[in-house]
Write a protein that holds these residues in place. Sequence first.
Motif, short mmCIF file in Angstrom:
data_model
loop_
_atom_site.label_atom_id
_atom_site.label_comp_id
_atom_site.label_asym_id
_atom_site.label_seq_id
_atom_site.Cartn_x
_atom_site.Cartn_y
_atom_site.Cartn_z
N ASP A 163 0.79 -1.24 0.00
CA ASP A 163 0.00 0.00 0.00
C ASP A 163 0.82 1.29 0.00
N SER A 164 1.96 1.28 -0.67
CA SER A 164 2.79 2.49 -0.71
C SER A 164 2.06 3.68 -1.34
N ASN B 296 -0.96 4.52 -1.15
CA ASN B 296 -1.92 5.16 -0.26
C ASN B 296 -1.31 6.33 0.51
N TYR B 297 0.02 6.40 0.55
CA TYR B 297 0.67 7.50 1.24
C TYR B 297 0.65 8.79 0.41
N LEU C 266 -1.40 11.64 -0.81
CA LEU C 266 -2.64 12.13 -0.21
C LEU C 266 -3.46 13.03 -1.12
N VAL D 97 -3.28 -1.48 -3.16
CA VAL D 97 -3.72 -0.35 -2.34
C VAL D 97 -4.70 -0.85 -1.29
N HIS D 98 -4.69 -0.15 -0.15
CA HIS D 98 -5.79 -0.30 0.79
C HIS D 98 -7.03 0.33 0.17
N GLN E 14 -9.38 9.55 4.43
CA GLN E 14 -7.96 9.71 4.77
C GLN E 14 -7.80 9.45 6.26
N HIS F 216 1.61 8.57 10.65
CA HIS F 216 1.51 8.13 9.27
C HIS F 216 0.11 8.41 8.75
N GLN F 217 0.04 8.92 7.53
CA GLN F 217 -1.25 9.22 6.91
C GLN F 217 -1.40 8.44 5.61
N GLN F 218 -2.58 7.93 5.40
CA GLN F 218 -2.91 7.26 4.14
C GLN F 218 -4.28 7.73 3.67
N ARG F 219 -4.44 7.70 2.35
CA ARG F 219 -5.73 8.03 1.75
C ARG F 219 -6.12 6.92 0.79
#
Length: 252
Positions: A114-115, A117-118, A120, A146-147, A182, A206-209
């Motif tokens: 899931d890289s 997803n970082y 944003l 991806v997530h 997010q 850590h943030q993911q979208r």
Amino acid sequence: MSYEKFAYTYDRLMNSMPYEDWLRFVKESFDRFGLKPTTIVDLGCGTGNLTIPLAMEGYQLTGIDLSEDMLAVAEQKTGEHKSRLRGGAIHWVQQDLREWDLGEQVDVALSICDSLNYLLEEEEIVDAFRQTFEGLKTGGLFLFDVHTPEQLFAYADSQPFFLNEDDVAYIWTSELDEERVQIEHELTIFVKDSGMNTFRRIDETHQQRAYSLQWLKEMLLTVGFTEVHMAADFTWEQPTPMTERAFFIAKK
């Protein structure tokens, strides 16, 4: 996002991740799409947990990551496995996956765990897709996972998470922006110092979208990929609303 201190604890915390399943899925993709690659770039390679096993299969790898510390750990691990590379090779490069450039095109681009997803913002995703298209040979494959939005909602519903072991512990909380889909993960990690009874504290954010799978497919086609295939959760079944990890295989 910075992985600085976290980089050296990353492998300890990620040892339960399904790297064997990722490796299997990647090799199945080569077979399904009739590709016999030589050169592969691993985008967002981290500490090389997929890069190194692929090199052991005889491929020529370039691992790209934004984190100098992650790459330092990967380099160290490469030395430990050097005798097992069996003709494969790895070159580690510090670059941003939104604008990576090796100076020559490769057969396959990977981005797992899931890289993406970082990234944003939508334009960052499109930049990464466009750059990857340019970096591939005609007929090459871009394979990533991806997530899904479902996974981020599941994280928010299930948090907080805790780990308490002899050498490492963490408290992990998450906050979801439902409108943007997010999530922000706050981790407080305690790592035992080698040979001592003291622990170091590491604080990480850590943030993911998550993005619509249909939108991702459309953007891949927009930048020039001729075929885009999707799969769900390490199978070759089509994603459903309950899919947590979606795979994309795009052909140039």
